[in-house]
Design a protein around this motif. Structure first.
Motif, PDB file in Angstrom:
ATOM      1  N   GLY A 222     -30.401  66.303  70.902  1.00 50.50           N
ATOM      2  CA  GLY A 222     -29.423  67.023  71.714  1.00 50.50           C
ATOM      3  C   GLY A 222     -28.652  66.151  72.685  1.00 50.50           C
ATOM      4  O   GLY A 222     -27.806  66.642  73.427  1.00 50.50           O
ATOM      5  N   SER A 223     -28.903  64.848  72.698  1.00 54.02           N
ATOM      6  CA  SER A 223     -28.193  63.962  73.631  1.00 54.02           C
ATOM      7  C   SER A 223     -26.748  63.752  73.176  1.00 54.02           C
ATOM      8  O   SER A 223     -26.434  63.804  71.992  1.00 54.02           O
ATOM      9  N   VAL A 224     -25.881  63.545  74.164  1.00 58.54           N
ATOM     10  CA  VAL A 224     -24.472  63.258  73.916  1.00 58.54           C
ATOM     11  C   VAL A 224     -24.124  61.996  74.698  1.00 58.54           C
ATOM     12  O   VAL A 224     -24.380  61.920  75.894  1.00 58.54           O
ATOM     13  N   SER A 225     -23.563  61.012  74.012  1.00 58.99           N
ATOM     14  CA  SER A 225     -23.095  59.816  74.719  1.00 58.99           C
ATOM     15  C   SER A 225     -21.728  59.435  74.188  1.00 58.99           C
ATOM     16  O   SER A 225     -21.351  59.794  73.068  1.00 58.99           O
ATOM     17  N   ARG A 226     -20.997  58.700  75.031  1.00 53.62           N
ATOM     18  CA  ARG A 226     -19.625  58.315  74.700  1.00 53.62           C
ATOM     19  C   ARG A 226     -19.396  56.834  75.012  1.00 53.62           C
ATOM     20  O   ARG A 226     -18.660  56.494  75.937  1.00 53.62           O
ATOM     21  N   PRO A 227     -20.004  55.943  74.240  1.00 55.65           N
ATOM     22  CA  PRO A 227     -19.794  54.516  74.497  1.00 55.65           C
ATOM     23  C   PRO A 227     -18.385  54.080  74.100  1.00 55.65           C
ATOM     24  O   PRO A 227     -17.732  54.708  73.268  1.00 55.65           O
ATOM     25  N   ARG A 228     -17.935  53.000  74.733  1.00 51.45           N
ATOM     26  CA  ARG A 228     -16.642  52.417  74.380  1.00 51.45           C
ATOM     27  C   ARG A 228     -16.893  51.032  73.797  1.00 51.45           C
ATOM     28  O   ARG A 228     -17.496  50.170  74.430  1.00 51.45           O
ATOM     29  N   LEU A 229     -16.403  50.829  72.579  1.00 48.26           N
ATOM     30  CA  LEU A 229     -16.550  49.580  71.852  1.00 48.26           C
ATOM     31  C   LEU A 229     -15.328  48.715  72.138  1.00 48.26           C
ATOM     32  O   LEU A 229     -14.204  49.130  71.882  1.00 48.26           O
TER      33      LEU A 229
ATOM     34  N   TYR B 284     -24.199  71.347  70.038  1.00 48.19           N
ATOM     35  CA  TYR B 284     -23.798  70.480  71.155  1.00 48.19           C
ATOM     36  C   TYR B 284     -22.630  71.136  71.901  1.00 48.19           C
ATOM     37  O   TYR B 284     -21.508  70.612  71.888  1.00 48.19           O
ATOM     38  N   PRO B 285     -22.844  72.283  72.572  1.00 45.13           N
ATOM     39  CA  PRO B 285     -21.732  73.007  73.187  1.00 45.13           C
ATOM     40  C   PRO B 285     -20.972  72.199  74.240  1.00 45.13           C
ATOM     41  O   PRO B 285     -19.763  72.373  74.383  1.00 45.13           O
ATOM     42  N   GLU B 286     -21.641  71.288  74.932  1.00 50.45           N
ATOM     43  CA  GLU B 286     -20.950  70.490  75.955  1.00 50.45           C
ATOM     44  C   GLU B 286     -19.926  69.531  75.349  1.00 50.45           C
ATOM     45  O   GLU B 286     -19.021  69.067  76.038  1.00 50.45           O
ATOM     46  N   ALA B 287     -20.036  69.245  74.055  1.00 52.65           N
ATOM     47  CA  ALA B 287     -19.114  68.343  73.379  1.00 52.65           C
ATOM     48  C   ALA B 287     -18.187  69.080  72.420  1.00 52.65           C
ATOM     49  O   ALA B 287     -17.527  68.452  71.582  1.00 52.65           O
TER      50      ALA B 287
ATOM     51  N   MET C 150     -16.240  56.120  71.153  1.00 52.99           N
ATOM     52  CA  MET C 150     -17.178  56.698  70.192  1.00 52.99           C
ATOM     53  C   MET C 150     -17.806  57.952  70.789  1.00 52.99           C
ATOM     54  O   MET C 150     -17.961  58.065  72.008  1.00 52.99           O
ATOM     55  N   LEU C 151     -18.159  58.873  69.948  1.00 49.23           N
ATOM     56  CA  LEU C 151     -18.934  60.056  70.323  1.00 49.23           C
ATOM     57  C   LEU C 151     -20.216  59.999  69.514  1.00 49.23           C
ATOM     58  O   LEU C 151     -20.169  59.934  68.282  1.00 49.23           O
ATOM     59  N   LEU C 152     -21.359  60.005  70.210  1.00 48.07           N
ATOM     60  CA  LEU C 152     -22.663  59.976  69.552  1.00 48.07           C
ATOM     61  C   LEU C 152     -23.449  61.213  69.945  1.00 48.07           C
ATOM     62  O   LEU C 152     -23.643  61.482  71.146  1.00 48.07           O
TER      63      LEU C 152
END
Length: 153
Positions: free
Chosen positions: A72-79, A135-138, A65-67
């Motif tokens: 401005g936060s970016v997270s990438r959890p895995r379900l 969100y330039p980092e993503a 997932m991309l949240l």
């Protein structure tokens, strides 16, 4: 089982705009729930909702997932079900958070629930240019997880 068998057994249909295959499993005045299947040639495009959405992993491969949070936060959890590997069987997505998802294998069967219930008016597809600027980092993930015709939502 393969994806086609799961689609047939659960009566899943293509979900326009967002992508994936889906079927609503519950709807009342308080909540909604769906099955949602992802395959390698498709993804859940970046979108946001006005309420909390809980994603549940049911079968098949894990889901990346991309949240993109409102601050401005970016997270990438895995379900998924590999708890020792950092996967989680449920991921909660806060209101206003841009979310996208893609399978890590041949297919993934997940579900989502919302309370208060899902309403079409609360759904917004993400715009690739606007989100990449915010969100330039993503940006690479955003380019991969948006659809070119999403600007008109």
């Amino acid at each position: 089982m393969d994806a086609d068998e799961v689609i047939e057994l659960l009566g899943l249909e293509p979900l326009p705009g967002e992508g994936g295959q889906w079927a609503q499993t519950w709807r009342d005045e308080h909540s909604t729930a769906i099955y949602f299947l992802l395959q390698p040639d498709d993804f859940s495009a970046l979108h946001r909702l006005a309420g909390v959405e809980l994603w549940h992993h049911y079968a098949g491969a894990a889901v990346d997932m991309l949240l993109l949070g409102p601050g401005g936060s970016v997270s990438r959890p895995r379900l998924g079900d590999d708890l020792a590997g950092g996967e989680r069987p449920i991921v909660a997505v806060e209101p206003g958070t841009w979310m996208a998802a893609e399978t890590t294998g041949d297919w993934s069967l997940v579900g989502t629930t919302m309370a208060p219930r899902y309403e079409e008016a609360d759904f917004e597809l993400g715009d690739r240019i606007v989100l990449s600027a915010a969100y330039p980092e993503a940006a690479a993930d955003i380019a991969r997880l948006t659809r070119e015709d999403a600007a008109d939502g």
